[in-house]
Write a protein that holds these residues in place. Structure first.
Motif, mmCIF file in Angstrom:
data_model
loop_
_atom_site.group_PDB
_atom_site.id
_atom_site.type_symbol
_atom_site.label_atom_id
_atom_site.label_comp_id
_atom_site.label_asym_id
_atom_site.label_seq_id
_atom_site.Cartn_x
_atom_site.Cartn_y
_atom_site.Cartn_z
ATOM 1 N N GLU A 163 34.874 60.180 36.760
ATOM 2 C CA GLU A 163 34.494 59.813 38.147
ATOM 3 C C GLU A 163 33.648 58.823 37.470
ATOM 4 O OE1 GLU A 163 31.783 63.310 37.741
ATOM 5 O OE2 GLU A 163 32.933 64.032 39.399
ATOM 6 N N ARG A 164 33.717 57.909 36.754
ATOM 7 C CA ARG A 164 32.875 57.053 36.431
ATOM 8 C C ARG A 164 33.846 55.548 36.363
ATOM 9 N NH1 ARG A 164 30.109 60.418 34.000
ATOM 10 N NH2 ARG A 164 27.713 60.232 34.200
ATOM 11 N N ILE A 165 35.102 55.882 36.456
ATOM 12 C CA ILE A 165 36.100 54.637 36.038
ATOM 13 C C ILE A 165 35.843 54.430 37.903
ATOM 14 C CG2 ILE A 165 38.446 53.577 36.713
ATOM 15 C CD1 ILE A 165 38.816 55.725 33.494
ATOM 16 N N GLU A 166 36.176 55.647 38.764
ATOM 17 C CA GLU A 166 36.291 55.447 39.978
ATOM 18 C C GLU A 166 34.994 54.879 40.759
ATOM 19 O OE1 GLU A 166 36.277 58.284 44.606
ATOM 20 O OE2 GLU A 166 36.646 58.897 42.186
ATOM 21 N N GLN A 167 33.590 55.225 40.221
ATOM 22 C CA GLN A 167 32.887 54.095 40.571
ATOM 23 C C GLN A 167 32.265 53.051 40.063
ATOM 24 O OE1 GLN A 167 29.821 57.673 38.661
ATOM 25 N NE2 GLN A 167 28.835 57.019 40.790
ATOM 26 N N THR A 168 33.278 52.158 38.643
ATOM 27 C CA THR A 168 32.742 51.359 38.544
ATOM 28 C C THR A 168 33.457 50.593 39.061
ATOM 29 O OG1 THR A 168 32.546 52.143 36.211
ATOM 30 C CG2 THR A 168 32.996 49.582 36.614
ATOM 31 N N VAL A 169 34.988 51.130 39.807
ATOM 32 C CA VAL A 169 35.980 50.533 40.498
ATOM 33 C C VAL A 169 35.553 50.084 42.177
ATOM 34 C CG1 VAL A 169 38.322 50.035 41.273
ATOM 35 C CG2 VAL A 169 37.968 50.591 39.357
ATOM 36 N N LYS A 170 35.031 51.472 42.627
ATOM 37 C CA LYS A 170 34.884 50.792 43.769
ATOM 38 C C LYS A 170 33.021 49.454 43.889
ATOM 39 C CE LYS A 170 33.549 54.518 46.158
ATOM 40 N NZ LYS A 170 33.362 56.070 46.458
ATOM 41 N N LEU A 171 32.530 49.461 42.854
ATOM 42 C CA LEU A 171 31.056 49.202 43.211
ATOM 43 C C LEU A 171 31.777 47.616 43.148
ATOM 44 C CD1 LEU A 171 28.499 51.489 41.722
ATOM 45 C CD2 LEU A 171 28.741 50.998 44.315
ATOM 46 N N VAL A 172 32.394 47.199 41.151
ATOM 47 C CA VAL A 172 32.638 46.096 40.762
ATOM 48 C C VAL A 172 32.229 44.643 41.914
ATOM 49 C CG1 VAL A 172 34.537 46.098 39.858
ATOM 50 C CG2 VAL A 172 33.158 44.474 38.345
ATOM 51 N N ARG A 173 33.028 45.867 42.703
ATOM 52 C CA ARG A 173 33.380 44.600 44.007
ATOM 53 C C ARG A 173 32.605 43.638 44.685
ATOM 54 N NH1 ARG A 173 35.779 48.740 47.921
ATOM 55 N NH2 ARG A 173 37.507 48.574 46.736
ATOM 56 N N SER A 174 31.377 44.369 44.506
ATOM 57 C CA SER A 174 30.497 43.434 44.753
ATOM 58 C C SER A 174 29.864 42.020 44.238
ATOM 59 C CB SER A 174 29.182 44.519 45.456
ATOM 60 O OG SER A 174 28.819 45.637 44.779
ATOM 61 N N LYS A 175 30.290 42.740 42.989
ATOM 62 C CA LYS A 175 29.654 41.533 41.633
ATOM 63 C C LYS A 175 31.038 40.465 41.775
ATOM 64 C CE LYS A 175 26.393 44.669 40.384
ATOM 65 N NZ LYS A 175 26.000 44.711 39.666
ATOM 66 N N GLY A 176 31.215 40.584 42.811
ATOM 67 C CA GLY A 176 32.606 39.543 42.620
ATOM 68 C C GLY A 176 34.168 39.020 41.705
ATOM 69 N N VAL A 177 34.184 40.347 40.710
ATOM 70 C CA VAL A 177 34.531 40.364 40.213
ATOM 71 C C VAL A 177 36.056 41.866 40.891
ATOM 72 C CG1 VAL A 177 35.466 42.221 37.793
ATOM 73 C CG2 VAL A 177 33.484 40.886 38.213
ATOM 74 N N GLY A 178 37.816 40.735 40.614
ATOM 75 C CA GLY A 178 38.588 41.508 40.942
ATOM 76 C C GLY A 178 39.475 42.558 39.242
ATOM 77 N N VAL A 179 40.401 43.714 40.098
ATOM 78 C CA VAL A 179 40.417 44.378 38.843
ATOM 79 C C VAL A 179 41.924 44.708 39.601
ATOM 80 C CG1 VAL A 179 40.702 46.279 37.365
ATOM 81 C CG2 VAL A 179 38.142 45.327 37.965
#
Length: 513
Positions: free
Chosen positions: A307-323
């Protein structure tokens, strides 16, 4: 027929046309014929919508990563690239032309030029020739550590309570010795009251965690956890020539524990999410994060972890980070995460077993419909250095499916010698910051010093029998004795005021202050 093929290739390429800058992936292939003018690309502006690079061993997946990282660096975008197999160090040197490279450049319409990139060589602790990087256990947090220790849900919950107790007592867990001492205290006779005070944790469960921790130490984990702690912001650097720094993270002494390696990458991503400000829509990302061997992250992961991976991947895009997750099969990635990946670069799949056939059929269903390819046949017929691609266009719509012949990397497509890596690491500004292990005063030393400062107890009466000789104990038992004393318990109750603010934790249980 050739005219129809060229027309189909151009129709596909039209879906990849961009107004802004883009990563050039390669050129469209139809019926085995490549059109050098039919370009397949990913807009820089959509890279923070993440991606997947997948494919069986030997299909060219690593060279794709190398080529993408090189183009990002040229565009001034820093890159973190997990060098699991140790064959990406050649990015630090210019590539060498040969007939195969020249033919690939002709096929893809690439004005190929040998290019070297600014590379930082990093490793997880150990005795590698690269710059060693570490994290403290307090910073790493209980959820990620549970993944490393292969704990189940109940054990993960218990470890979280143990961390919470240490946080409340302001006991910094810098390395594995500190956590081992805390667990030994809580499972000792002196620590039973404290154990009950944090939710009635089972001593048997705490013992399982302790054994798993000892096994981690034996596998080299004690060399990784400690100080100086790596600052993820050091990944966001650009060289004086304007090129983004490529940080290559190798396994080094953690080869026997790839789970620690993949979980550390998740820690870095979680830290970037916590620390970076909101960025909004950018013309290009602040950082692109290539998550190699991603299946290790999800295998046997707890529900809370996923669940935390899903949340982090979803939210980190707004910080300008691509994964970009990199793995052999798309089915290695949970659907909740896979659905968030805008770019798909799928190298050849192998279908030798019933499980492979099932994975192939599932993969086909994840692609948009196409009249140009039989997807099952295409995915098993791709040549080395070819991939089935679909990405998000600048308008956010999926592009047409493209069989793409990928561009060749411009850096050296081979590993460089250990001597060259060592020289580059020692010349790095990060070597002075992280090159030497620091073993500063932590919980055990502080508490021992506190007791040493206390006044000595009054001497016993003259006629009292002499006390029995004191049996020497090992250091961990001494920790239990120190932490269990009434004086220390009193000290710990007031430690929140004396030692600073209480520790709070972020999305992944990592430390926040």
């Amino acid at each position: 027929m050739a005219e129809n093929t060229a027309s189909a290739a151009q129709q596909i390429a039209a879906g990849y046309a961009t107004e802004g800058a883009a990563l050039e992936l390669g050129s469209v292939v139809i019926d085995g014929v490549v059109d050098p003018t039919a370009k397949v690309r990913i807009p820089f502006a959509t890279l923070n919508r993440h991606g997947l690079v997948a494919g069986a061993t030997g299909t060219g997946k690593t060279k794709t990563l190398q080529g993408l990282a090189g183009q990002l660096s040229d565009a001034g975008v820093p890159v973190l690239l997990a060098d699991v197999k140790g064959d990406l160090s050649g990015m630090a040197q210019a590539g060498q032309s040969n007939p195969k490279v020249e033919q690939r450049a002709k096929d893809t319409g690439d004005d190929w030029t040998p290019t070297a990139y600014p590379v930082e060589f990093l490793s997880l602790g150990g005795t590698s020739s690269a710059v060693p990087i570490r994290a403290t256990l307090t910073q790493f947090g209980p959820i990620l550590l549970s993944k490393v220790l292969s704990l189940n849900d109940t054990q993960e919950s218990t470890l979280g309570l143990i961390f919470h107790w240490a946080d409340q007592q302001q006991l910094p867990l810098l390395d594995t010795k500190d956590l081992r001492a805390v667990i030994q205290h809580l499972t000792s006779d002196e620590g039973k009251a404290d154990l009950k005070g944090i939710g009635g944790v089972s001593s048997a469960t705490a013992g399982v965690i302790l054994r798993a921790l000892v096994n981690l130490e034996a596998a080299g984990g004690e060399d990784f956890f400690g100080e100086p702690e790596f600052v993820p912001a050091d990944l966001l650097r650009v060289g004086p020539d304007g090129k983004g720094i490529v940080s290559l993270l190798e396994l080094a002494d953690q080869a026997a524990n790839p789970r620690l390696f993949s979980t550390f990458l998740m820690w870095l991503l979680a830290e970037l999410y916590e620390e970076l400000p909101e960025a909004g829509d950018l013309d290009k990302p602040k950082l692109v994060f290539f998550f190699d061997e991603a299946h290790l992250l999800f295998t046997d992961a707890s529900k809370a972890f996923l669940e935390r991976i899903e949340q982090t991947v979803k939210l980190v895009r707004s910080k300008g980070v691509g994964v970009f997750f990199c793995t052999q099969l798309p089915t290695d990635i949970p659907n909740a995460v896979l659905s968030q990946l805008g770019a798909r670069v799928q190298h050849a799949l192998r279908a030798f077993t019933p499980e492979d056939q099932t994975a192939l059929k599932k993969t086909v269903k994840t692609y948009p419909n196409t009249k140009n390819y039989d997807m099952e046949e295409a995915l098993t017929s791709l040549g080395t250095g070819e991939a089935i691609v679909t990405v998000l266009s600048e308008t956010g719509a999926p592009t047409p499916v493209a069989w793409s012949r990928m561009r060749a990397p411009r850096s050296l497509m081979a590993a460089i010698g250990v001597e060259a890596v060592t020289a580059a690491a020692k010349a790095s500004p990060l070597f002075g910051k992280y090159g030497t292990t620091v073993d500063r005063e932590s919980a055990y030393e502080k508490l021992t010093a506190k007791i040493a400062e206390a006044p000595a107890p009054p001497p016993p009466p003259a006629d009292a029998p002499p006390p029995p000789p004191r049996r020497e104990r090992e250091a961990p038992s001494m920790v239990s004795e120190v932490l269990g004393s009434p004086m220390v318990k009193s000290f710990l109750r007031s430690a929140g005021t004396a030692l600073g603010r209480e520790i709070t934790r972020g999305l992944f249980g990592t430390r926040r202050r």
